[in-house]
Design an enzyme around this catalytic site. Structure first.
Site, PDB file in Angstrom:
ATOM      1  N   THR A 191       0.874  -1.185   0.000  1.00 30.39           N
ATOM      2  CA  THR A 191       0.000   0.000   0.000  1.00 30.39           C
ATOM      3  C   THR A 191       0.903   1.224   0.000  1.00 30.39           C
ATOM      4  O   THR A 191       1.651   1.446   0.960  1.00 30.39           O
ATOM      5  CB  THR A 191      -0.902   0.009   1.249  1.00 30.39           C
ATOM      6  OG1 THR A 191      -1.652  -1.199   1.289  1.00 30.39           O
ATOM      7  CG2 THR A 191      -1.857   1.189   1.197  1.00 30.39           C
ATOM      8  N   LYS A 205      -7.969   1.744  -3.373  1.00 30.63           N
ATOM      9  CA  LYS A 205      -7.734   1.345  -1.978  1.00 30.63           C
ATOM     10  C   LYS A 205      -7.854   2.539  -1.036  1.00 30.63           C
ATOM     11  O   LYS A 205      -8.517   2.469   0.004  1.00 30.63           O
ATOM     12  CB  LYS A 205      -6.352   0.689  -1.855  1.00 30.63           C
ATOM     13  CG  LYS A 205      -5.849   0.636  -0.435  1.00 30.63           C
ATOM     14  CD  LYS A 205      -5.448  -0.715   0.053  1.00 30.63           C
ATOM     15  CE  LYS A 205      -5.202  -0.642   1.567  1.00 30.63           C
ATOM     16  NZ  LYS A 205      -5.086  -1.882   2.210  1.00 30.63           N
ATOM     17  N   LYS A 216      -1.902   5.084   8.497  1.00 34.22           N
ATOM     18  CA  LYS A 216      -1.059   5.086   7.288  1.00 34.22           C
ATOM     19  C   LYS A 216      -1.908   5.334   6.035  1.00 34.22           C
ATOM     20  O   LYS A 216      -1.575   6.173   5.196  1.00 34.22           O
ATOM     21  CB  LYS A 216      -0.332   3.740   7.154  1.00 34.22           C
ATOM     22  CG  LYS A 216       0.420   3.608   5.837  1.00 34.22           C
ATOM     23  CD  LYS A 216       0.973   2.222   5.553  1.00 34.22           C
ATOM     24  CE  LYS A 216       1.487   2.179   4.110  1.00 34.22           C
ATOM     25  NZ  LYS A 216       2.116   0.908   3.755  1.00 34.22           N
TER      26      LYS A 216
HETATM   27  P1  NAD Z   1       5.617  -6.096   7.435  1.00 29.83           P
HETATM   28  O1  NAD Z   1       6.423  -4.988   8.006  1.00 29.83           O
HETATM   29  O2  NAD Z   1       5.212  -7.222   8.303  1.00 29.83           O
HETATM   30  O3  NAD Z   1       6.362  -6.707   6.138  1.00 29.83           O
HETATM   31  C1  NAD Z   1       7.133  -5.965   5.261  1.00 29.83           C
HETATM   32  C2  NAD Z   1       8.405  -6.749   5.031  1.00 29.83           C
HETATM   33  O4  NAD Z   1       9.187  -6.138   4.014  1.00 29.83           O
HETATM   34  C3  NAD Z   1       9.304  -6.822   6.278  1.00 29.83           C
HETATM   35  O5  NAD Z   1       9.499  -8.182   6.638  1.00 29.83           O
HETATM   36  C4  NAD Z   1      10.605  -6.155   5.833  1.00 29.83           C
HETATM   37  O6  NAD Z   1      11.746  -6.725   6.420  1.00 29.83           O
HETATM   38  C5  NAD Z   1      10.538  -6.381   4.344  1.00 29.83           C
HETATM   39  N1  NAD Z   1      11.409  -5.523   3.533  1.00 29.83           N
HETATM   40  C6  NAD Z   1      11.723  -4.224   3.733  1.00 29.83           C
HETATM   41  N2  NAD Z   1      12.534  -3.795   2.724  1.00 29.83           N
HETATM   42  C7  NAD Z   1      12.724  -4.850   1.881  1.00 29.83           C
HETATM   43  C8  NAD Z   1      13.450  -5.032   0.676  1.00 29.83           C
HETATM   44  N3  NAD Z   1      14.149  -4.044   0.116  1.00 29.83           N
HETATM   45  N4  NAD Z   1      13.417  -6.251   0.091  1.00 29.83           N
HETATM   46  C9  NAD Z   1      12.710  -7.257   0.629  1.00 29.83           C
HETATM   47  N5  NAD Z   1      11.995  -7.141   1.779  1.00 29.83           N
HETATM   48  C10 NAD Z   1      12.018  -5.950   2.392  1.00 29.83           C
HETATM   49  O7  NAD Z   1       4.325  -5.386   6.803  1.00 29.83           O
HETATM   50  P2  NAD Z   1       2.966  -6.101   6.345  1.00 29.83           P
HETATM   51  O8  NAD Z   1       1.963  -5.992   7.433  1.00 29.83           O
HETATM   52  O9  NAD Z   1       3.289  -7.421   5.741  1.00 29.83           O
HETATM   53  O10 NAD Z   1       2.481  -5.071   5.216  1.00 29.83           O
HETATM   54  C11 NAD Z   1       3.082  -5.054   3.925  1.00 29.83           C
HETATM   55  C12 NAD Z   1       2.304  -4.080   3.050  1.00 29.83           C
HETATM   56  O11 NAD Z   1       0.934  -4.502   3.009  1.00 29.83           O
HETATM   57  C13 NAD Z   1       2.291  -2.640   3.588  1.00 29.83           C
HETATM   58  O12 NAD Z   1       2.390  -1.752   2.507  1.00 29.83           O
HETATM   59  C14 NAD Z   1       0.934  -2.540   4.287  1.00 29.83           C
HETATM   60  O13 NAD Z   1       0.425  -1.207   4.321  1.00 29.83           O
HETATM   61  C15 NAD Z   1       0.092  -3.433   3.399  1.00 29.83           C
HETATM   62  N6  NAD Z   1      -1.085  -4.019   4.067  1.00 29.83           N
HETATM   63  C16 NAD Z   1      -0.961  -4.591   5.297  1.00 29.83           C
HETATM   64  C17 NAD Z   1      -2.089  -5.147   5.912  1.00 29.83           C
HETATM   65  C18 NAD Z   1      -1.995  -5.808   7.269  1.00 29.83           C
HETATM   66  O14 NAD Z   1      -3.046  -6.114   7.863  1.00 29.83           O
HETATM   67  N7  NAD Z   1      -0.800  -6.054   7.808  1.00 29.83           N
HETATM   68  C19 NAD Z   1      -3.327  -5.108   5.261  1.00 29.83           C
HETATM   69  C20 NAD Z   1      -3.403  -4.546   3.975  1.00 29.83           C
HETATM   70  C21 NAD Z   1      -2.274  -4.001   3.393  1.00 29.83           C
END
Ligand code: NAD
Length: 322
Positions: free
Chosen positions: A120, A195, A270
Site C-alpha cells: 500500500t 484502496k 497510514k
Molecule cells: P511487514 O512490516 O510485516 O512486512 C514488510 C516486510 O518487508 C518486512 O518483513 C521487511 O523486512 C521487508 N522488507 C523491507 N525492505 C525490503 C526489501 N528491500 N526487500 C525485501 N523485503 C524488504 O508489513 P505487512 O503488514 O506485511 O504489510 C506489507 C504491506 O501490506 C504494507 O504496505 C501494508 O500497508 C500493506 N497491508 C498490510 C495489511 C496488514 O493487515 N498487515 C493489510 C493490507 C495491506
C-alpha cells in the site's frame, strides 16, 4: 483513474491452482502479509524465490517450501514475475532503482518481467514505479490488498488492480491464488487509488458510527437499540454492521475482544495519510478526510497503533467526560 472499465473476477470461479506461466516468482517482503501470500503461491504449485532482510522471515519461508535468496538481486535474476509486499513507496522505489550505487531490481530482472507490487503506497509513487518499470522494458501492475493477515493466510484477500488490460490478464491467475476477489480498477495507480478512496470512506464512517454510539450513551439509548435501528436504516454501513465498535450487537467484531485487530490503528493512520497526500495533490476540497487522518494519527500515537481502529470509540468516550 483511467478509462478502462472496472471488471471483477472471483477466485472461486476458476481453478486458481494452475500455474499461469513458466518461470520463477521473486517475492520480496516476507512479512505479516507477504509471508503467507508467498506460501499460498507455493501451495498452488508456483516456484517462488523469496527475499527479506529479516532472517526470521526467511526461516519461516524456507520451512514452507519457499526457496530463499541472500539478496533481492539474487532473487530477481531469472524471475518472470517480481512481486513486492513492502512497508512503503520509498522501500519500493529504492528497491526498483537501487541505492548507494548498487543496481536496482529493474536493472537486474530479465527484459519484459512483470513487476507486481501489492504494497500500500501513494498513488503518485505507484505511477512513478510503473513509469520506471516500463521505461526499463518491463511491465507493471499495482495490486494493493484488503483483508489483512487473516485474509493473506486464508487466501481470501481482495486485490484492487491498476494495470494495462493484457497485464491484468497475466497476473489474474496469481492473484486468484492469494485472494478471492480481484477487481481491475483501471490503469497504473488505479489499484492504489481505489484502496485509499475505500479506506477514507471506512475511516470517516467508523468515526461517525463511534460518535453516534457515544451520543446514544449520553442520551440513554442502549447499544442494541441504536444498532437495531441504524443497521436497518440509512445509517447502515460496514463500520456498523460488521466491525461494530461496541461489544454485543455483532459478536464477531473486535470490540468483543478488547479491540484486538482486525485492522490496526497504525494501518488506518497510514492509509489515511496516503489519502491525505492524494487529496492535497489533486486539490479536492475535502474536509472529513483530512480530519479523519488527524484523528487516527493521534489515536495511533496515543496507544491505538496496535489496537483495532474501531477502538477510536474509547477515545471519543474518554474525551466526552464519561
Ligand atoms: P511487514 O512490516 O510485516 O512486512 C514488510 C516486510 O518487508 C518486512 O518483513 C521487511 O523486512 C521487508 N522488507 C523491507 N525492505 C525490503 C526489501 N528491500 N526487500 C525485501 N523485503 C524488504 O508489513 P505487512 O503488514 O506485511 O504489510 C506489507 C504491506 O501490506 C504494507 O504496505 C501494508 O500497508 C500493506 N497491508 C498490510 C495489511 C496488514 O493487515 N498487515 C493489510 C493490507 C495491506
Amino acid at each position: 483513474m483511467s478509462e478502462t472499465p472496472a471488471s471483477e473476477t472471483s477466485g472461486s470461479e476458476t481453478s486458481g491452482s494452475e500455474p499461469a506461466q513458466a518461470g520463477t516468482i521473486a517475492f520480496l517482503g516476507l512479512g505479516h502479509m507477504g509471508g503467507p501470500m508467498a506460501i499460498n503461491l507455493v501451495r498452488a504449485g508456483y516456484s517462488v524465490t523469496g527475499f527479506d532482510p529479516v532472517p526470521a522471515a526467511l526461516e519461516t519461508a524456507r520451512a514452507h517450501g519457499i526457496t530463499t535468496a541472500d539478496t533481492a538481486i539474487e532473487a530477481v535474476a531469472g524471475a518472470a514475475v517480481v512481486l513486492t509486499m513492502l512497508p512503503s513507496g520509498k522501500h519500493l522505489l529504492d528497491a526498483y532503482r537501487g541505492t548507494g550505487g548498487q543496481p536496482g531490481l529493474l536493472d537486474i530482472a530479465p527484459p519484459g518481467s512483470l513487476f507486481l507490487d501489492c504494497s500500500t503506497i501513494n498513488v503518485d509513487e505507484a505511477r512513478e514505479a510503473a513509469d520506471l518499470a516500463v521505461a526499463a522494458g518491463h511491465r507493471a501492475v499495482d495490486a494493493p490488498v484488503s483483508g489483512g493477515v487473516v485474509g493473506a493466510e486464508a487466501g481470501t484477500l481482495t486485490f484492487m488492480v491498476g494495470a494495462l488490460p493484457e497485464d491484468f490478464e497475466a497476473v489474474k491467475p496469481l492473484l486468484e491464488v492469494m485472494g478471492k476477489r480481484v477487481v481491475h480498477c483501471g490503469e497504473h495507480g488505479a489499484g492504489q487509488a481505489a484502496k485509499i478512496c475505500n479506506n477514507m470512506i471506512l475511516g470517516v464512517s467508523m468515526i461517525a458510527v463511534s460518535e453516534a454510539f457515544v451520543l446514544g450513551e449520553k442520551l440513554g439509548l442502549t447499544h442494541q437499540a441504536l444498532f437495531d435501528v441504524a443497521s436497518a436504516a440509512s445509517g447502515q454501513c460496514w463500520a456498523l454492521t460488521t466491525n461494530c465498535p461496541v461489544p454485543g450487537p455483532v459478536p464477531t467484531s473486535p470490540a468483543n475482544r478488547d479491540y484486538q485487530p482486525g485492522f490496526a490503528g497504525a494501518l488506518m493512520a497510514k492509509d489515511l495519510k496516503l489519502a491525505l497526500n492524494a487529496l492535497e495533490s489533486t486539490g479536492v476540497a475535502a474536509r472529513l478526510g483530512p480530519l479523519a487522518s488527524e484523528i487516527y494519527d493521534n489515536f495511533a500515537a496515543e496507544g491505538g497503533a496496535g489496537r483495532d481502529f474501531s477502538g477510536i470509540i474509547t477515545d471519543i468516550r474518554d474525551k466526552s467526560g464519561h
